[in-house]
Structures are given as structure tokens and as C-alpha cells.
Design an enzyme around this catalytic site. Structure first.
Site, PDB file in Angstrom:
ATOM      1  N   ASP A 100      -9.864  -3.015  17.388  1.00 38.42           N
ATOM      2  CA  ASP A 100      -8.781  -3.666  16.555  1.00 38.42           C
ATOM      3  C   ASP A 100      -8.686  -2.804  15.281  1.00 38.42           C
ATOM      4  OD1 ASP A 100      -7.129  -5.082  14.779  1.00 38.42           O
ATOM      5  OD2 ASP A 100      -7.871  -7.023  15.467  1.00 38.42           O
TER       6      ASP A 100
ATOM      7  N   HIS B  29      -8.916 -14.819   0.604  1.00 36.21           N
ATOM      8  CA  HIS B  29      -7.569 -15.112   1.344  1.00 36.21           C
ATOM      9  C   HIS B  29      -7.716 -16.332   2.204  1.00 36.21           C
ATOM     10  CE1 HIS B  29      -6.122 -11.055   0.597  1.00 36.21           C
ATOM     11  NE2 HIS B  29      -7.036 -10.503   1.140  1.00 36.21           N
TER      12      HIS B  29
ATOM     13  N   ASP C  76      -8.255  -6.982  -6.708  1.00 34.45           N
ATOM     14  CA  ASP C  76      -8.261  -6.645  -5.255  1.00 34.45           C
ATOM     15  C   ASP C  76      -6.872  -5.859  -5.347  1.00 34.45           C
ATOM     16  OD1 ASP C  76     -10.166  -6.683  -2.638  1.00 34.45           O
ATOM     17  OD2 ASP C  76      -8.037  -6.960  -2.252  1.00 34.45           O
TER      18      ASP C  76
ATOM     19  N   HIS D 178      -5.244  -6.645  -2.549  1.00 33.43           N
ATOM     20  CA  HIS D 178      -4.523  -7.429  -2.016  1.00 33.43           C
ATOM     21  C   HIS D 178      -4.454  -8.829  -2.931  1.00 33.43           C
ATOM     22  CE1 HIS D 178      -5.988  -5.248   1.604  1.00 33.43           C
ATOM     23  NE2 HIS D 178      -4.472  -5.006   1.886  1.00 33.43           N
TER      24      HIS D 178
ATOM     25  N   TYR E 170     -12.439  -1.668   0.294  1.00 31.25           N
ATOM     26  CA  TYR E 170     -12.767  -1.103   1.752  1.00 31.25           C
ATOM     27  C   TYR E 170     -13.307   0.252   1.956  1.00 31.25           C
ATOM     28  CZ  TYR E 170     -10.694  -5.749   2.419  1.00 31.25           C
ATOM     29  OH  TYR E 170     -10.388  -7.152   2.461  1.00 31.25           O
TER      30      TYR E 170
END
Length: 621
Positions: free
Chosen positions: A20, A135, A172, A174, A255
Site C-alpha cells: 500500500d 486524525h 504537522d 496535515h 514522516y
């Protein structure tokens, strides 16, 4: 009290079991790389290590539904195909037989840290966890996040410890929509998120990630979104956001493995009280950043008094690209760049500076005329006994009649000895005393000594009745800020004076809206803070000023006090220069109209030369 590091090696167990590309970046190395770097830098050894515990189902239930907690619990016995099928029901998520255990440890680590800080066992700390959490929502995993670790910690702090005001700063790439959803109607939690948005074209592609999402119901004004609409934001853009949006509200009311590991190290260094590394690049916020900041300020102004006194007129922005049919069209790789931003150097270049890690052997020194046995100092802060050579001290004192007295000479010798230690890198910060009658002369010597012994740019924040030394060159190497002058005046871009604000709110506005923008734009390598005759500051206010200025010049800050007030102020200033938090200023207040007028006048005069004063973009006709 020290700094806690909460971690558990079991959190590396969960991993992706199938192909993925969207999820493969969430892997165990995100933790191990950060922990390895902490060990290489010698930072883990300086922390109090706490082993994470599992959060109970009741604790998870503080923000998650029982049905969702039960669903995640069942993943422990599912096969790979069943795990993959369940994962497809959520956005950007994967489950593993160890997910439930790891996610409970991640949530429990936050709970342990909250308990340790709020019971006084430690001063601060870092929880190094995975899976991440911001999230995840009440009944849904999302974006690699299973349980909302930060939201659970905040709810626990409210329930167990009785907290009524909690600030969550979510830094972050996001938007942490999960935290926003969980607290958007709760006025006890102020949620601040800055994130890549690009007018809705960046994940999670949500309209409510924009600046005009400010909460609902009783929580109006307690959700603050700062959406970056271009990539490449630099140090100046983030400092502008701190000064013009986050800090005014806070006071009123990874990340990529290499960058992640370095970011964790820098966070721990700061928590340990080490000086912050100097900022690089031009301190000029780009227009896109200013547009985002002003949009957020305009959206928040109805709910915050500190913003209502300022110009928060909304600026026209590019239209949102959201459509009811689904996600917006994707951007080209990288997205639009903020043209004013210069490429940032690798984070490792900051940490490789020897003065930053490990911490200096002598972080803070107090140099009073005579050692005070009643002075209570942090264990690592020392009272200086040494003094400069008599001949050298007399040579520096000779041009100043007020330094002829023996007591003034003794104080000057102590100051010169301390200043040399700071300029040589042996001491990071310090506090010195001077006779009230010799304050101006002593300050003149300190400035000249600093400039002639290695300081390239010197910031002097002088409080009270102190004038800029007449013989100080106008060469741009010294920025003189006087707080306590008779009137607001910008005699040059390097010579600024303003009256001392009458109210705490005015003092905060002056620091955030004038002193710090000028200081960060100037980027000094030595800071002098002088509390001179009639300075009028209470201990907590002086401590806050010193703590704020400590973020500059690698923490190289020298505070000069009048001898009469030194015993009362030396202790509190030593603690903040050593890295402790300043004490509370008491009940919040707004600036007086006179203070606002003085601040706005100076900002208007200085903004063309000092771009960090800008908080709104320039409109082009």
C-alpha cells in the site's frame, strides 16, 4: 524536576503487511530513528525515562465510542485478509494484530506524561509514540491514526486534574481534523493548527481546515486554523505566525525519517532548557504566509479582545477549490512555492553546533557585587566569584566619572568577567548588578566590550530612564530598544523608544507586537536586558521578557540589574534564563487606548524597514 521521555519498544511492533504505497511511510523506523538520534546526541541520558503503559478502555472512552474501541480490539485475532478488508473501510489506515496493543501504549504514554507534569514529578516531557493520533475521530481511524492520543490526554487532564484551560498546538504538515472535531464546541480547549492546505488541494481535502473554521456553539473562537496555501514556508513565516496569532491568543485566554529524528532531538533539547539554535535565512515573511495569518486573525477577531484592537481587515484570497463532487484536482508535485522563502539548511546543521548539545557546562551565572547566601538558585546556576583584572577594569571605567567609586569598579569587574565568559562560550547567560548611579555608564561599557570582543550584532533592551550612549556608532551593529521613554519615537530603524505600558495587556502587546518582531528581524548574537532607574517592572513581567528574548542569540542573554533590586530579581531571572517557565502574570487585561496608539504608530514608522512587523500582505493595485 526534569524532562521526561516516555517510550515503549512494543510500539514498533505494528507494521504494514501488504502493499500500500499510501501507508508504507508509517513504519517502525519512525520511532527507532528518532530514539537512535536522541541517544547519539546524548539527550536520552539527560531525560527521566518512563516506560509507557496501556491506556484502559475507560480512558480511551473519554473521546472514542465503545463500539469503535471494541472494533479495534477485535483486530488482534483477525487474519491478514480480514485486516486488509477492515482497513479499506477507513482513509489511509492499516491494521495489524499488534495495532490495539500499540495504540493503547501510544495513548497511555500521553496519559503518563500528563500525570507526571501535573503532579510535579517532572517539569515537562516528550512522549515518543506510534501510531500517531491527531486524525482519528470518535468512531473512525484516519490518516495512520487509531486512537486520538492528544485528545485523550487533554480530556484526562480535565477529568483527573481539574484543568479548565488547555492549549493544543498541532504542528504537522496535515490538519489534525480529529482533534478539531472532538473539541470544536468545547471552550476549555483552545486548538491551534498550522498545516499545508493549498486552498483545499492537500489532504485531508477538508473545507473545515480553512481559517474561517473557528469552532461552534460555546467553542466559537477556540478552534484556530492557520492554513498554508503555498509550500516552502521558512523561519520568518513561522515566527510571524507565533508573534501575530498564536502567542496573543495563548496569552489571552513527521514522516521523513532524517528530519523527524532531528526535529525530535531539537524538541527534547528545548525541553531540557538548552538554548535554541539561531534561525537562518532572511527574516521576511512571504506574502502567502501573511495572507494566511491575516485571514486567521480576521476570523478570530470577534472572539479575542487582543485582536479587536488591531487592523484585522480580511484580505482577498484565492478561491477555494472544493467541489461537492469530491476531492479537488491534485496539484503538481511540490505545490506552489512561497517565493520569498529561502531554502532551509538541514536541521542537522543546527545540532552540529558544539554550543547546543550537550548543554554548556555553565548555562547561567549570577555575578552580584557580593555573593548572597540567601539567594535561592537552581542547582546548576552558580554565583560568580571571579572578576576582571583591576587594570583592565580601571581602563574601561576611566572615561566615566560615575564608575570611579570603589563599589562601581567592583561591580564593573564582575560584569566584564561574566561578559568575557559568555563571549568565549564558557557561559551561556548571566545576571550582573550595578549601582543605580552607574547604570548608564556600566551599560555603555558592556555594549562596547561586547562589540569589540566578538559580537557582530547586539540587541539592547533598556527599561527605565536610560538614554542611548552618545558615543555608540550608528553602523547597524546595535539595535537599541528603550521601554520607558517619555514618548513613542523611532529616531532611526536602530533606535526605538516607547513608554512603559500601564497594563499587563499593553506590556504583552509591546513585547509581541514590537520588541520580538524587531529582535527576530535583527538576529543578534548577544542580547543585553537592562533594568535601569525607574524601570517599573514586576518580577513576573521581567521574567517573561527574559524568557522571550532567550530564544534569540542561542540563548546568550545578559541581564543587568540595579544593585538595590538585584536580590529580588536575580533569582526569578536566573530560573527563566536557565530554562524554566516564567511565573504567571496574573489576570489577563487588554492594552489601554494610549498603549495601542503608541504601538501602532511605531509599527507604522518601522514596518518599511523591519518586515517581521508585517502581519498582513501588501495589496497590489
Amino acid at each position: 524536576m526534569g524532562t521526561a521521555l516516555v517510550y515503549h519498544e512494543d510500539m514498533t511492533a505494528t507494521r504494514l503487511l501488504w502493499d500500500d504505497p499510501e501507508c508504507e511511510i508509517e513504519r517502525p523506523e519512525r520511532l527507532t530513528a528518532a530514539l537512535d538520534r536522541l541517544r547519539q546526541r546524548g539527550l536520552e541520558q539527560r531525560c527521566l525515562r518512563l516506560s509507557a503503559r496501556e491506556a484502559s478502555k475507560e480512558e480511551l472512552g473519554l473521546v472514542h465510542s465503545p463500539e469503535y474501541v471494541s472494533l479495534v480490539g477485535k483486530t488482534q485475532v483477525l487474519g491478514e485478509e480480514e485486516l486488509q478488508a477492515l482497513s479499506r473501510q477507513f482513509d489511509a489506515i492499516y491494521f495489524h494484530p499488534s495495532t490495539f496493543h500499540c495504540a493503547r501504549l501510544a495513548a497511555g504514554a500521553g496519559l503518563q506524561l500528563v500525570d507526571a507534569v501535573l503532579t510535579g514529578a517532572v517539569q515537562n516531557g516528550l512522549a515518543l509514540v506510534r501510531p500517531p493520533g491527531h486524525h482519528s475521530q470518535r468512531a473512525a481511524a484516519n490518516g495512520f491514526c487509531v486512537f486520538n492520543n492528544v485528545a485523550i490526554a487533554a480530556a484526562h487532564a480535565k477529568q483527573k486534574h481539574g484543568l479548565h484551560r488547555i492549549l493544543i498546538v498541532d504542528w504537522d504538515v496535515h490538519h489534525g481534523q480529529g482533534i478539531q472535531y472532538l473539541f470544536e464546541d468545547d471552550p476549555s480547549v483552545l486548538y491551534f493548527s498550522w498545516h499545508r492546505y493549498e486552498h483545499g488541494r492537500f489532504w485531508p481535502f477538508l473545507r473545515e481546515s480553512d481559517a474561517d473554521a473557528v469552532g461552534r456553539g460555546q467553542g466559537l473562537g477556540f478552534t484556530v486554523n492557520l492554513p498554508w496555501n503555498q509550500v516552502g514556508m521558512g523561519n520568518a513565516d513561522y515566527v510571524a505566525a507565533f508573534l501575530h496569532l498564536l502567542l496573543p491568543l495563548a496569552f489571552e485566554g513527521g514522516y521523513h525519517l532524517e528530519s523527524l529524528a532531528e526535529s525530535v532531538c531539537m524538541t527534547v533539547q528545548t525541553l531540557l532548557g538548552d538554548p535554541a539554535p539561531p534561525l537562518s535565512g532572511p527574516m521576511v515573511p512571504c506574502q502567502s504566509a501573511l495572507e494566511s495569518i491575516q485571514s486567521a486573525r480576521a476570523a478570530q477577531a470577534p472572539y479575542w479582545k487582543s485582536l479587536q484592537l488591531q487592523d484585522v481587515t480580511p484580505v482577498p484570497t484565492s478561491p477555494s477549490t472544493h467541489s461537492p463532487e469530491g476531492r479537488p484536482p491534485p496539484l503538481l508535485p511540490g505545490g506552489p512555492m512561497c517565493k520569498a522563502a529561502a531554502p532551509a539548511p538541514a536541521l542537522s546543521s543546527f545540532l552540529d553546533q558544539p554550543c547546543l548539545c550537550p548543554a554548556p557546562s555553565v548555562r547561567t551565572t549570577v555575578a552580584l557585587t557580593a555573593p548572597d547566601t540567601t539567594l535561592v538558585l537552581p542547582p546548576d546556576v552558580i554565583q560568580q566569584e571571579g572578576s576582571a583584572l583591576r587594570e583592565e577594569t580601571e581602563a574601561w571605567a576611566r572615561p566615566h566619572e560615575s564608575l570611579a567609586r570603589e563599589e562601581a569598579l567592583t561591580a564593573l569587574g564582575k560584569l566584564l568577567y561574566l561578559l568575557d565568559g559568555m563571549l568565549d562560550g564558557q557561559v551561556n547567560s548571566g545576571i550582573a548588578a550595578t549601582l543605580a548611579s552607574a547604570a548608564a555608564a556600566t551599560l555603555d561599557v558592556a555594549i562596547q566590550r561586547g562589540l569589540s570582543h566578538g559580537a557582530q550584532r547586539l540587541l539592547c533592551v533598556a527599561l527605565g530612564q536610560l538614554d542611548r550612549p552618545l558615543d555608540l556608532a550608528h553602523d547597524g551593529r546595535t539595535l537599541w530598544l528603550n521601554i520607558g521613554g517619555k514618548e513613542a519615537a523611532a529616531l532611526s530603524m536602530f533606535h526605538v523608544s516607547t513608554p512603559l505600558p500601564a497594563m499587563t495587556g499593553g506590556f504583552l502587546s509591546c513585547i509581541l507586537g514590537l520588541v520580538l518582531p524587531l529582535a527576530y528581524g535583527f538576529q543578534p548574537d548577544l542580547v543585553l536586558v537592562v533594568l535601569g532607574p525607574g524601570h517599573g517592572l514586576q518580577g513576573p513581567h521581567a521574567a517573561l521578557l527574559a524568557a522571550m528574548l532567550r530564544g534569540l542569540a542561542g540563548g546568550r542573554v545578559l541581564a543587568l540589574l540595579e544593585e538595590d533590586s538585584a536580590p529580588q530579581l536575580a533569582g526569578i531571572l536566573a530560573r527563566v534564563l536557565h530554562g524554566e517557565a516564567p511565573p504567571s502574570l496574573g489576570p489577563s487585561s487588554v492594552a489601554s487606548p494610549e498603549d495601542v496608539q503608541a504601538l501602532m504608530y511605531l509599527r507604522g514608522q518601522l514596518e518599511p524597514q523591519w518586515k517581521m512587523l508585517q502581519c498582513r500582505p501588501h495589496l497590489v493595485a
